[in-house]
Write a protein that holds these residues in place. Structure first.
Motif, PDB file in Angstrom:
ATOM      1  N   ARG A   1      33.051  20.875  29.263  1.00  0.00           N
ATOM      2  CA  ARG A   1      31.680  21.141  29.245  1.00  0.00           C
ATOM      3  C   ARG A   1      31.215  22.245  28.181  1.00  0.00           C
ATOM      4  NH1 ARG A   1      28.557  22.431  34.038  1.00  0.00           N
ATOM      5  NH2 ARG A   1      29.795  24.401  33.810  1.00  0.00           N
ATOM      6  N   ASP A   2      32.268  22.690  27.811  1.00  0.00           N
ATOM      7  CA  ASP A   2      32.164  23.899  26.628  1.00  0.00           C
ATOM      8  C   ASP A   2      31.115  24.779  26.984  1.00  0.00           C
ATOM      9  OD1 ASP A   2      32.553  24.822  24.325  1.00  0.00           O
ATOM     10  OD2 ASP A   2      30.749  23.847  23.355  1.00  0.00           O
ATOM     11  N   GLY A   3      31.230  25.457  28.177  1.00  0.00           N
ATOM     12  CA  GLY A   3      30.476  26.401  28.742  1.00  0.00           C
ATOM     13  C   GLY A   3      31.104  27.070  29.791  1.00  0.00           C
ATOM     14  N   PRO A   4      30.605  28.150  30.635  1.00  0.00           N
ATOM     15  CA  PRO A   4      30.983  28.915  31.607  1.00  0.00           C
ATOM     16  C   PRO A   4      31.425  28.048  32.800  1.00  0.00           C
ATOM     17  CG  PRO A   4      29.037  29.935  30.871  1.00  0.00           C
ATOM     18  CD  PRO A   4      29.194  28.727  30.155  1.00  0.00           C
ATOM     19  N   CYS A   5      32.413  28.352  33.517  1.00  0.00           N
ATOM     20  CA  CYS A   5      33.097  27.733  34.419  1.00  0.00           C
ATOM     21  C   CYS A   5      32.985  28.434  35.750  1.00  0.00           C
ATOM     22  CB  CYS A   5      34.543  27.086  34.043  1.00  0.00           C
ATOM     23  SG  CYS A   5      35.481  28.404  33.834  1.00  0.00           S
TER      24      CYS A   5
ATOM     25  N   ALA B   1      35.477  35.873  37.261  1.00  0.00           N
ATOM     26  CA  ALA B   1      36.208  37.102  36.732  1.00  0.00           C
ATOM     27  C   ALA B   1      34.929  38.147  36.297  1.00  0.00           C
ATOM     28  CB  ALA B   1      36.947  36.750  35.424  1.00  0.00           C
ATOM     29  N   ARG B   2      33.870  37.578  35.869  1.00  0.00           N
ATOM     30  CA  ARG B   2      32.788  38.560  35.334  1.00  0.00           C
ATOM     31  C   ARG B   2      32.263  39.419  36.480  1.00  0.00           C
ATOM     32  NH1 ARG B   2      30.065  34.169  30.855  1.00  0.00           N
ATOM     33  NH2 ARG B   2      31.151  34.870  29.252  1.00  0.00           N
ATOM     34  N   PHE B   3      32.051  38.473  37.506  1.00  0.00           N
ATOM     35  CA  PHE B   3      31.530  39.109  38.534  1.00  0.00           C
ATOM     36  C   PHE B   3      32.304  40.012  39.384  1.00  0.00           C
ATOM     37  CE2 PHE B   3      28.750  35.113  39.486  1.00  0.00           C
ATOM     38  CZ  PHE B   3      27.982  35.592  38.775  1.00  0.00           C
ATOM     39  N   ALA B   4      33.610  39.754  39.441  1.00  0.00           N
ATOM     40  CA  ALA B   4      34.725  40.587  40.050  1.00  0.00           C
ATOM     41  C   ALA B   4      34.904  41.885  39.132  1.00  0.00           C
ATOM     42  CB  ALA B   4      36.117  39.854  40.095  1.00  0.00           C
ATOM     43  N   THR B   5      34.867  41.808  37.967  1.00  0.00           N
ATOM     44  CA  THR B   5      35.010  42.977  37.051  1.00  0.00           C
ATOM     45  C   THR B   5      34.185  43.864  36.967  1.00  0.00           C
ATOM     46  OG1 THR B   5      34.874  41.685  34.990  1.00  0.00           O
ATOM     47  CG2 THR B   5      37.078  41.837  36.000  1.00  0.00           C
ATOM     48  N   GLY B   6      32.737  43.147  37.200  1.00  0.00           N
ATOM     49  CA  GLY B   6      31.446  44.034  37.099  1.00  0.00           C
ATOM     50  C   GLY B   6      30.809  43.768  35.783  1.00  0.00           C
TER      51      GLY B   6
END
Length: 83
Positions: A43-47, A53-58
């Motif tokens: 899809r060449d984009g965020p999965c 990971a982005r939410f969990a790390t802030g």
């Protein structure tokens, strides 16, 4: 449930996280914004792994309009896995 960790391939590697689902973990690189899963590649984009990971790390805040009752209470934590 998706959890993130940093014990195996991501150990001591800044910005790398392993996101665990029901199968093998996927390696997420937050510095490059990439994931090794097929969904990301095709899809060449965020999965979902990259988002987790982005939410969990802030790195990214959870959207204000998100249903708070449906947010995993462990979202902001990293877990270490021995397997």
């Amino acid at each position: 449930m998706l959890t993130i960790g940093y014990l195996n391939r991501a150990k001591n590697a800044p910005g790398l996280y392993e996101v665990y689902t029901t199968g093998d973990p996927y390696l997420v690189d937050l510095q490059l914004g990439t994931c090794e899963c097929a969904d990301y590649r095709y899809r060449d984009g965020p999965c979902k792994h990259l988002h987790r990971a982005r939410f969990a790390t802030g790195e990214h805040p959870i959207p204000a309009n998100a249903d708070q009752d449906r947010i995993d209470e462990k979202l902001g934590t990293c877990t270490e896995h021995d397997d």
